[in-house]
Design a protein around this motif. Structure first.
Motif, short mmCIF file in Angstrom:
data_model
loop_
_atom_site.label_atom_id
_atom_site.label_comp_id
_atom_site.label_asym_id
_atom_site.label_seq_id
_atom_site.Cartn_x
_atom_site.Cartn_y
_atom_site.Cartn_z
N SER A 64 0.49 9.29 -7.03
CA SER A 64 0.87 8.87 -8.37
C SER A 64 0.14 7.59 -8.76
CB SER A 64 2.38 8.64 -8.44
OG SER A 64 2.74 8.06 -9.68
N PRO A 65 -0.50 7.55 -9.94
CA PRO A 65 -1.16 6.31 -10.38
C PRO A 65 -0.20 5.14 -10.52
CG PRO A 65 -1.90 8.19 -11.68
CD PRO A 65 -0.74 8.66 -10.87
N ALA A 66 1.08 5.43 -10.81
CA ALA A 66 2.04 4.35 -10.97
C ALA A 66 2.25 3.57 -9.69
CB ALA A 66 3.37 4.93 -11.47
N ARG A 67 1.99 4.19 -8.54
CA ARG A 67 2.15 3.50 -7.25
C ARG A 67 0.90 2.70 -6.87
NH1 ARG A 67 6.35 5.52 -4.22
NH2 ARG A 67 5.96 3.61 -3.03
N HIS A 68 -0.11 2.74 -7.74
CA HIS A 68 -1.36 2.02 -7.45
C HIS A 68 -1.79 1.18 -8.65
CE1 HIS A 68 -2.00 4.42 -3.76
NE2 HIS A 68 -1.55 5.45 -4.47
N PRO A 69 -0.99 0.20 -9.06
CA PRO A 69 -1.40 -0.66 -10.18
C PRO A 69 -2.45 -1.68 -9.73
CG PRO A 69 0.66 -1.45 -9.26
CD PRO A 69 0.33 -0.20 -8.50
N VAL A 91 -23.87 1.67 -17.58
CA VAL A 91 -23.65 3.04 -17.11
C VAL A 91 -22.52 3.66 -17.92
CG1 VAL A 91 -24.50 2.60 -14.78
CG2 VAL A 91 -22.10 2.22 -15.29
N ASP A 92 -22.34 4.96 -17.76
CA ASP A 92 -21.32 5.69 -18.50
C ASP A 92 -19.93 5.18 -18.15
OD1 ASP A 92 -19.92 7.51 -19.98
OD2 ASP A 92 -20.47 9.27 -18.77
N MET A 93 -19.08 5.01 -19.16
CA MET A 93 -17.73 4.51 -18.93
C MET A 93 -16.77 5.59 -18.45
SD MET A 93 -16.96 1.86 -22.08
CE MET A 93 -15.26 1.65 -21.51
N ASN A 94 -17.07 6.86 -18.72
CA ASN A 94 -16.09 7.92 -18.42
C ASN A 94 -15.71 8.00 -16.94
OD1 ASN A 94 -15.87 8.68 -21.11
ND2 ASN A 94 -17.60 10.12 -20.97
N PRO A 95 -16.66 7.99 -16.00
CA PRO A 95 -16.25 8.01 -14.59
C PRO A 95 -15.41 6.79 -14.21
CG PRO A 95 -18.56 8.60 -14.79
CD PRO A 95 -18.13 8.10 -16.13
N GLN A 96 -15.73 5.63 -14.80
CA GLN A 96 -14.94 4.44 -14.52
C GLN A 96 -13.53 4.59 -15.05
OE1 GLN A 96 -17.14 1.20 -16.26
NE2 GLN A 96 -18.91 1.45 -14.91
N THR A 97 -13.41 5.17 -16.25
CA THR A 97 -12.09 5.37 -16.86
C THR A 97 -11.25 6.31 -16.01
OG1 THR A 97 -13.00 5.01 -19.07
CG2 THR A 97 -10.88 6.16 -18.92
N GLU A 98 -11.86 7.38 -15.50
CA GLU A 98 -11.12 8.33 -14.66
C GLU A 98 -10.63 7.65 -13.37
OE1 GLU A 98 -13.71 11.59 -14.00
OE2 GLU A 98 -13.74 12.24 -16.11
N ALA A 99 -11.47 6.81 -12.77
CA ALA A 99 -11.06 6.10 -11.55
C ALA A 99 -9.92 5.14 -11.82
CB ALA A 99 -12.26 5.37 -10.95
N LEU A 100 -9.97 4.45 -12.95
CA LEU A 100 -8.90 3.51 -13.29
C LEU A 100 -7.58 4.24 -13.55
CD1 LEU A 100 -10.85 1.08 -15.64
CD2 LEU A 100 -9.97 0.56 -13.37
N ARG A 101 -7.64 5.37 -14.20
CA ARG A 101 -6.41 6.11 -14.51
C ARG A 101 -5.80 6.77 -13.29
NH1 ARG A 101 -8.31 8.60 -20.41
NH2 ARG A 101 -7.93 6.64 -21.57
N ARG A 102 -6.60 6.98 -12.23
CA ARG A 102 -6.02 7.49 -10.99
C ARG A 102 -5.27 6.40 -10.24
NH1 ARG A 102 -11.03 10.39 -10.63
NH2 ARG A 102 -11.87 8.73 -9.29
N ALA A 144 0.83 -1.20 0.00
CA ALA A 144 0.00 0.00 0.00
C ALA A 144 0.86 1.25 0.00
CB ALA A 144 -0.93 0.00 1.22
N SER A 145 0.38 2.27 -0.66
CA SER A 145 1.13 3.52 -0.77
C SER A 145 0.19 4.71 -0.63
CB SER A 145 1.85 3.59 -2.12
OG SER A 145 2.45 4.86 -2.31
N ALA A 146 0.67 5.73 0.07
CA ALA A 146 -0.10 6.96 0.22
C ALA A 146 0.17 7.94 -0.91
CB ALA A 146 0.22 7.61 1.55
N SER A 147 1.02 7.58 -1.86
CA SER A 147 1.37 8.46 -2.97
C SER A 147 0.15 8.70 -3.86
CB SER A 147 2.51 7.85 -3.80
OG SER A 147 2.73 8.60 -4.98
#
Length: 497
Positions: free
Chosen positions: A84-89, A127-138, A79-82
């Motif tokens: 950065s999306p790279a720290r949360h694969p 449902v709309d994919m855009n909110p899901q896409t934003e959550a995945l990219r974070r 787990a990371s508090a960063s």
């Protein structure tokens, strides 16, 4: 000779016995969890060891916590508090067959991990994919998904599965045997070969076990109850009524429970979507707050209906099998099978919506003479007989309606009728074909007025010009004479003398 007596009492197992992190323990305390269920007691230590698992337990026994808690524990060192999306694969992928179950599993995971730095989200269709896409990219460590929508995100390159360490198939029998296998295989091909795989369900056939074995490495099989068995806390009853009186029987059962001081709230399972909607409307006309949920409803409508049912504003939730798998509604007192399911395994999942977490519940089924084969299949799976009993106090006189017979006929047609799209409409050519109308006029065969050949009246003959071979060209090549034109217009052609 001295005999030594030892105390064989097994100490009570609590969640503290598993060595879970204090942050997870805090979340469990807030949820009121004190003692693990049998499936949790056996599954959590095995999952913590990193072994593959095939877990079978009755519905309502806490399978979700059985795999979610040890997974969160194993992820805590990463787990990371960063920000950065790279720290949360994505490190954990949990697949479910239905949208409702995916949303429910995600809700449980989020509550268990709320005091940690682990991120989680859910993706499903409708449902709309855009909110899901934003959550995945974070960036998220735990992803709960349905197979189809997950592949949509893979195609749009909004999710990367190359670092997945653990794969969970919830309700695995449905995942493997009902059309999900091609999508599931595509997803597995995207995952690392070295991973931990967990399969959990209430029912496992021998064929599913052999198929699942190809995905697992030396799995540990955990069955805390007899395979494919129903919860003993559920009282099963089959009420026999005459064909055509099933709607009246459901109304009688719900009103009887209300009159006896029991909760009227109940899930009523129906096999067809059109029958589901019509039964909900019939219950509304009888003064019972009801709503329908099935595959033709939008995801927003389905979620709003479920929320209203959980809050108590809806008494009867009339549903197809989209609500049979994994739907967790606390203190659900009653389930009614308006239609016996075509699959005996679905019966176990349906009645598993009641009698959850140690509570008791009633599972009532409406049985008509034509359902004998379905009921026999259920009894074979349960390895017990269910007595057929008449419905006390139910007066079938006048209870059967023509609408109910039409529902059954249309339900049968619904299975055979070709579908143009997912919204339940018929193909356009069929809708516009007057011959397909149910209300098309069919004259009686003994009515001579409609069956005798057309004979024009004397006035009609006198009003027509004399058409001979010499002046036939005036009407154009191949064009029929006016007398035949009029006959065709009125629906007949005169016979030649």
């Amino acid at each position: 000779m001295t005999t030594t007596t030892t105390d064989q009492t097994t100490p009570e197992i609590t969640f503290d016995s598993f060595g879970l992190d204090a942050r997870i323990q805090r979340a469990l305390s807030e949820q009121g969890y004190t003692k693990p269920t049998p499936i949790q007691e056996q599954a959590i230590p095995v999952v913590l060891q990193g072994k593959d698992v095939m877990g079978a337990a009755q519905t309502g026994t806490g399978k979700t916590a059985g795999f979610a808690l040890p997974i969160i524990q194993r992820l805590l060192p990463l787990a990371s508090a960063s920000a950065s999306p790279a720290r949360h694969p994505v490190r954990v992928l949990m697949l479910t067959p239905t949208r409702e179950l995916a949303d429910q599993v995600y809700d449980n995971v989020a509550r268990y991990a709320r005091f940690t730095d682990l991120r989680s989200t859910v993706v499903f269709g409708g449902v709309d994919m855009n909110p899901q896409t934003e959550a995945l990219r974070r960036g998220v460590e735990i992803l709960v998904a349905t197979p189809g929508r997950l592949l949509d995100h893979v195609q749009q390159k909004s999710v990367n599965l190359s670092q997945v360490q653990m794969l969970v198939l919830d309700e695995a029998d449905r995942m493997l045997d009902m059309g999900f296998l091609p999508d599931l295989q595509r997803i597995i091909n995207l995952l690392p070969a070295q991973r931990q795989t967990l399969l959990f369900s209430a029912t496992f056939s021998n064929e599913i076990k052999r198929l699942a074995a190809s995905y697992l490495r030396q799995p540990v099989t955990i069955e805390v109850a007899r395979s494919n068995s129903a919860n003993e806390n559920v009282r099963q009853t089959v009420f026999q009524v005459e064909d055509g009186h099933k709607q009246g029987a459901v109304v009688h059962l719900l009103k009887k429970r209300a009159a006896e001081g029991m909760s009227r709230q109940c899930i009523v399972f129906v096999n067809s979507k059109i029958g589901c909607s019509r039964l909900a409307r019939h219950l509304e006309r009888e003064g019972i707050n009801a709503a329908a949920i099935h595959g033709d409803k939008t995801q927003t409508e389905r979620m709003q209906t479920l929320e209203g049912f959980k809050q108590g504003s809806i008494d009867a939730l009339v549903a197809t099998d989209v609500a049979a798998r994994g739907l967790d509604i606390p203190d659900m007192p009653c389930v009614i099978n308006f239609d016996l399911p075509f699959s005996a395994e679905d019966y176990i999942h349906r009645i598993g919506r009641t009698g959850r977490a140690g509570a008791s519940g009633d599972a009532m089924s409406i049985y008509v003479p034509g359902d004998e084969r379905l009921l026999v299949d259920i009894e074979k799976l349960l390895k017990r007989s269910i007595p057929r009993t008449p419905l006390e106090g139910f007066d079938p006189t006048g209870a059967g309606t023509r609408a109910e017979e039409n529902d059954r006929r249309r339900a049968r047609t619904e299975v055979r009728r070709p579908r143009a799209n997912g919204d339940g409409e018929e193909p356009r050519a069929r809708r516009n074909d007057p011959a397909s109308s149910r209300n098309a006029f069919r004259p009686s065969s003994d009515d001579s007025f409609f069956t005798r050949p057309y004979e024009p009246s004397a006035a009609a003959v006198a009003a027509q010009p004399d058409v001979t071979d010499n002046n036939a060209a005036a009407f154009g090549r191949g064009r029929p004479a006016p007398k035949r034109q009029l006959a065709a217009l009125l629906g007949g052609v005169p016979r030649k003398s």
